[in-house]
Motif scaffolding. Structure first.
Motif, PDB file in Angstrom:
ATOM      1  N   ARG A  60       6.573   3.046  -0.637  1.00 46.26           N
ATOM      2  CA  ARG A  60       8.622   3.511  -0.622  1.00 46.26           C
ATOM      3  C   ARG A  60       8.309   1.901   0.055  1.00 46.26           C
ATOM      4  NH1 ARG A  60       7.146   7.054   4.691  1.00 46.26           N
ATOM      5  NH2 ARG A  60       5.485   6.160   4.439  1.00 46.26           N
ATOM      6  N   TRP A  61       8.028   1.058   0.204  1.00 51.40           N
ATOM      7  CA  TRP A  61       8.786  -0.522   0.656  1.00 51.40           C
ATOM      8  C   TRP A  61       9.251  -0.867  -0.549  1.00 51.40           C
ATOM      9  CZ3 TRP A  61       8.966  -2.997   5.159  1.00 51.40           C
ATOM     10  CH2 TRP A  61       8.076  -2.456   6.332  1.00 51.40           C
ATOM     11  N   ALA A  88       3.942  -1.411   9.438  1.00 49.71           N
ATOM     12  CA  ALA A  88       4.496   0.058   9.130  1.00 49.71           C
ATOM     13  C   ALA A  88       5.524   0.840   8.479  1.00 49.71           C
ATOM     14  CB  ALA A  88       3.852   1.214  10.209  1.00 49.71           C
ATOM     15  N   TYR A  89       6.025   1.194   7.702  1.00 50.21           N
ATOM     16  CA  TYR A  89       7.209   1.498   7.374  1.00 50.21           C
ATOM     17  C   TYR A  89       7.626   2.637   7.597  1.00 50.21           C
ATOM     18  CZ  TYR A  89      10.666   3.946   3.949  1.00 50.21           C
ATOM     19  OH  TYR A  89      11.240   3.733   3.329  1.00 50.21           O
ATOM     20  N   ASP A  90       6.942   3.597   8.198  1.00 47.40           N
ATOM     21  CA  ASP A  90       8.055   4.659   9.410  1.00 47.40           C
ATOM     22  C   ASP A  90       8.524   4.174  10.347  1.00 47.40           C
ATOM     23  OD1 ASP A  90       5.893   7.032   7.457  1.00 47.40           O
ATOM     24  OD2 ASP A  90       4.936   5.902   7.599  1.00 47.40           O
ATOM     25  N   THR A  91       7.801   3.717  10.498  1.00 46.42           N
ATOM     26  CA  THR A  91       7.782   2.827  12.423  1.00 46.42           C
ATOM     27  C   THR A  91       8.841   2.126  12.285  1.00 46.42           C
ATOM     28  OG1 THR A  91       5.661   3.426  13.250  1.00 46.42           O
ATOM     29  CG2 THR A  91       7.325   1.538  14.202  1.00 46.42           C
ATOM     30  N   ASN A 127       4.865  -1.009  14.880  1.00 51.00           N
ATOM     31  CA  ASN A 127       5.457  -1.712  13.488  1.00 51.00           C
ATOM     32  C   ASN A 127       5.026  -2.899  12.966  1.00 51.00           C
ATOM     33  OD1 ASN A 127       5.988  -3.881  15.795  1.00 51.00           O
ATOM     34  ND2 ASN A 127       8.117  -3.380  16.648  1.00 51.00           N
ATOM     35  N   GLU A 179       0.999  -1.072   0.251  1.00 44.50           N
ATOM     36  CA  GLU A 179      -0.393  -0.160   0.083  1.00 44.50           C
ATOM     37  C   GLU A 179       0.912   0.787  -0.261  1.00 44.50           C
ATOM     38  OE1 GLU A 179      -2.831  -0.783   3.808  1.00 44.50           O
ATOM     39  OE2 GLU A 179      -4.264  -1.583   2.322  1.00 44.50           O
ATOM     40  N   ASP A 180       2.198   1.410   0.348  1.00 52.09           N
ATOM     41  CA  ASP A 180       2.908   2.572   0.289  1.00 52.09           C
ATOM     42  C   ASP A 180       4.302   1.921  -0.383  1.00 52.09           C
ATOM     43  OD1 ASP A 180       5.379   3.767   1.112  1.00 52.09           O
ATOM     44  OD2 ASP A 180       4.217   4.467   3.118  1.00 52.09           O
ATOM     45  N   THR A 233       1.832  -1.428   4.535  1.00 53.17           N
ATOM     46  CA  THR A 233       1.471   0.189   4.782  1.00 53.17           C
ATOM     47  C   THR A 233       2.190   1.018   5.185  1.00 53.17           C
ATOM     48  OG1 THR A 233      -0.640   0.783   4.484  1.00 53.17           O
ATOM     49  CG2 THR A 233      -0.026  -0.254   7.015  1.00 53.17           C
ATOM     50  N   ASP A 234       2.116   2.091   5.815  1.00 53.64           N
ATOM     51  CA  ASP A 234       1.942   3.469   6.755  1.00 53.64           C
ATOM     52  C   ASP A 234       1.530   3.824   8.153  1.00 53.64           C
ATOM     53  OD1 ASP A 234      -0.262   4.707   6.322  1.00 53.64           O
ATOM     54  OD2 ASP A 234       0.726   5.529   4.746  1.00 53.64           O
ATOM     55  N   ASP A 235       2.786   4.490   8.611  1.00 53.36           N
ATOM     56  CA  ASP A 235       2.125   4.813   9.881  1.00 53.36           C
ATOM     57  C   ASP A 235       0.545   4.939  10.537  1.00 53.36           C
ATOM     58  OD1 ASP A 235       4.355   4.067  11.224  1.00 53.36           O
ATOM     59  OD2 ASP A 235       5.131   6.080  12.454  1.00 53.36           O
TER      60      ASP A 235
END
Length: 161
Positions: free
Chosen positions: A15-16, A94-97, A71, A12-13, A51-53
Protein backbone atom coordinates in the motif's frame (compact mmCIF):
# COMPACT_ATOMS: atom_id res chain seq x y z
CA UNK A 1 21.80 12.61 -2.53
CA UNK A 2 25.16 11.37 -1.35
CA UNK A 3 26.57 8.40 -3.25
CA UNK A 4 28.54 7.44 -0.14
CA UNK A 5 25.64 6.54 2.13
CA UNK A 6 23.72 3.31 1.62
CA UNK A 7 20.02 3.73 2.28
CA UNK A 8 18.02 0.54 1.91
CA UNK A 9 14.26 0.84 1.55
CA UNK A 10 12.29 -2.34 2.25
CA UNK A 11 8.60 -2.24 1.35
CA UNK A 12 6.76 -4.95 3.27
CA UNK A 13 3.29 -3.46 2.71
CA UNK A 14 2.53 -2.69 -0.94
CA UNK A 15 0.00 0.00 0.00
CA UNK A 16 2.98 2.32 0.53
CA UNK A 17 3.85 2.06 -3.18
CA UNK A 18 0.35 3.16 -4.17
CA UNK A 19 0.16 6.00 -1.64
CA UNK A 20 3.47 7.84 -2.16
CA UNK A 21 4.89 8.74 -5.56
CA UNK A 22 8.50 7.70 -6.17
CA UNK A 23 8.55 6.11 -2.72
CA UNK A 24 12.15 4.89 -2.60
CA UNK A 25 13.56 8.24 -3.71
CA UNK A 26 11.32 10.13 -1.26
CA UNK A 27 12.54 8.01 1.65
CA UNK A 28 16.19 8.33 0.61
CA UNK A 29 15.89 12.13 0.32
CA UNK A 30 14.37 12.30 3.83
CA UNK A 31 17.19 10.21 5.32
CA UNK A 32 19.80 12.36 3.57
CA UNK A 33 18.09 15.55 4.82
CA UNK A 34 18.33 14.28 8.40
CA UNK A 35 21.96 13.23 7.94
CA UNK A 36 22.74 16.73 6.63
CA UNK A 37 21.59 18.20 9.98
CA UNK A 38 24.00 16.08 12.02
CA UNK A 39 26.67 14.79 9.65
CA UNK A 40 27.73 11.36 10.93
CA UNK A 41 31.41 11.80 10.03
CA UNK A 42 31.60 9.34 7.20
CA UNK A 43 29.42 7.13 5.06
CA UNK A 44 26.65 5.27 6.85
CA UNK A 45 24.14 2.54 6.20
CA UNK A 46 20.49 3.03 7.12
CA UNK A 47 17.58 0.68 6.50
CA UNK A 48 14.02 1.97 6.31
CA UNK A 49 11.26 -0.63 6.53
CA UNK A 50 7.78 0.35 5.35
CA UNK A 51 5.32 -2.08 6.88
CA UNK A 52 1.92 -2.22 8.59
CA UNK A 53 0.48 -1.77 12.07
CA UNK A 54 0.65 -5.48 12.88
CA UNK A 55 4.39 -5.72 12.30
CA UNK A 56 5.09 -2.48 14.17
CA UNK A 57 2.88 -3.59 17.06
CA UNK A 58 4.92 -6.78 17.40
CA UNK A 59 8.20 -4.84 17.37
CA UNK A 60 6.87 -2.25 19.81
CA UNK A 61 5.76 -5.01 22.19
CA UNK A 62 9.00 -6.98 21.92
CA UNK A 63 11.40 -4.03 22.25
CA UNK A 64 9.51 -1.38 24.21
CA UNK A 65 6.94 -3.43 26.16
CA UNK A 66 4.06 -1.52 24.55
CA UNK A 67 1.42 -3.76 22.99
CA UNK A 68 0.20 -1.28 20.38
CA UNK A 69 1.28 0.04 17.01
CA UNK A 70 3.03 3.37 16.70
CA UNK A 71 3.95 5.48 13.68
CA UNK A 72 7.75 5.02 13.72
CA UNK A 73 10.32 2.98 15.58
CA UNK A 74 14.09 3.40 15.44
CA UNK A 75 16.62 0.69 16.18
CA UNK A 76 20.18 2.04 16.40
CA UNK A 77 22.87 -0.40 15.30
CA UNK A 78 24.82 -1.74 18.23
CA UNK A 79 27.73 -3.48 16.51
CA UNK A 80 29.83 -2.06 13.68
CA UNK A 81 30.55 -4.72 11.08
CA UNK A 82 33.97 -3.44 10.02
CA UNK A 83 33.08 -2.47 6.45
CA UNK A 84 33.44 0.85 4.70
CA UNK A 85 29.99 1.94 5.86
CA UNK A 86 29.09 2.53 9.48
CA UNK A 87 25.66 1.00 10.18
CA UNK A 88 23.36 3.51 11.89
CA UNK A 89 20.38 1.20 12.26
CA UNK A 90 16.82 0.69 11.12
CA UNK A 91 13.75 2.91 10.94
CA UNK A 92 10.39 1.10 10.76
CA UNK A 93 7.13 2.83 9.79
CA UNK A 94 3.52 1.64 10.10
CA UNK A 95 1.30 2.40 7.10
CA UNK A 96 -2.08 2.24 8.87
CA UNK A 97 -1.08 4.55 11.73
CA UNK A 98 0.64 7.02 9.42
CA UNK A 99 -2.32 7.11 7.03
CA UNK A 100 -4.71 7.78 9.92
CA UNK A 101 -2.45 10.48 11.39
CA UNK A 102 -1.96 12.25 8.07
CA UNK A 103 -5.75 12.35 7.57
CA UNK A 104 -6.36 13.59 11.14
CA UNK A 105 -3.71 16.30 10.68
CA UNK A 106 -4.81 17.18 7.11
CA UNK A 107 -1.29 16.55 5.80
CA UNK A 108 -0.28 14.74 2.63
CA UNK A 109 0.98 11.25 3.46
CA UNK A 110 4.24 12.04 1.65
CA UNK A 111 4.88 14.98 3.99
CA UNK A 112 4.08 12.91 7.06
CA UNK A 113 6.32 10.11 5.76
CA UNK A 114 9.19 12.58 5.24
CA UNK A 115 8.72 13.95 8.76
CA UNK A 116 8.78 10.55 10.43
CA UNK A 117 11.70 9.26 8.36
CA UNK A 118 13.64 12.37 9.41
CA UNK A 119 12.49 11.86 13.01
CA UNK A 120 13.52 8.21 13.05
CA UNK A 121 16.87 8.95 11.42
CA UNK A 122 17.61 11.64 14.00
CA UNK A 123 17.00 9.03 16.70
CA UNK A 124 19.61 6.84 15.00
CA UNK A 125 21.97 9.81 15.26
CA UNK A 126 21.44 9.97 19.03
CA UNK A 127 18.69 12.59 19.28
CA UNK A 128 16.00 12.06 21.92
CA UNK A 129 12.84 14.03 22.62
CA UNK A 130 11.85 12.14 25.78
CA UNK A 131 14.70 13.28 28.04
CA UNK A 132 13.49 16.84 28.58
CA UNK A 133 12.02 19.96 27.01
CA UNK A 134 15.37 21.32 25.83
CA UNK A 135 16.20 18.07 24.02
CA UNK A 136 12.71 17.90 22.50
CA UNK A 137 12.99 21.49 21.23
CA UNK A 138 16.46 20.82 19.80
CA UNK A 139 15.24 17.72 17.99
CA UNK A 140 12.18 19.55 16.63
CA UNK A 141 14.44 22.33 15.29
CA UNK A 142 16.57 19.73 13.48
CA UNK A 143 13.44 18.13 12.04
CA UNK A 144 12.07 21.45 10.82
CA UNK A 145 15.41 22.34 9.18
CA UNK A 146 15.62 18.94 7.46
CA UNK A 147 12.03 19.18 6.25
CA UNK A 148 12.64 22.70 4.93
CA UNK A 149 15.34 21.18 2.67
CA UNK A 150 12.62 18.87 1.31
CA UNK A 151 10.00 21.59 0.84
CA UNK A 152 7.82 20.14 3.61
CA UNK A 153 6.04 22.63 5.90
CA UNK A 154 6.89 22.83 9.59
CA UNK A 155 4.85 20.03 11.23
CA UNK A 156 4.98 21.90 14.55
CA UNK A 157 3.87 25.27 13.15
CA UNK A 158 0.60 27.05 13.86
CA UNK A 159 -1.20 25.08 11.16
CA UNK A 160 -0.18 21.78 12.76
CA UNK A 161 -2.71 20.17 15.02
Amino acid sequence: MSAENEIDVVVEDERWEEAVADLGAAVRRAVEAALAQLPPGGPVEVSVVLTDDGAVRELNHAWRGQDKPTNVLSFPASHPHGGDLRPLGDVVLAYDTMLRESAEQSKPLGHHLAHLVVHGTLHLLGQDHETGDAEAEAMEALEVAALRRLGVPDPYGEAAE
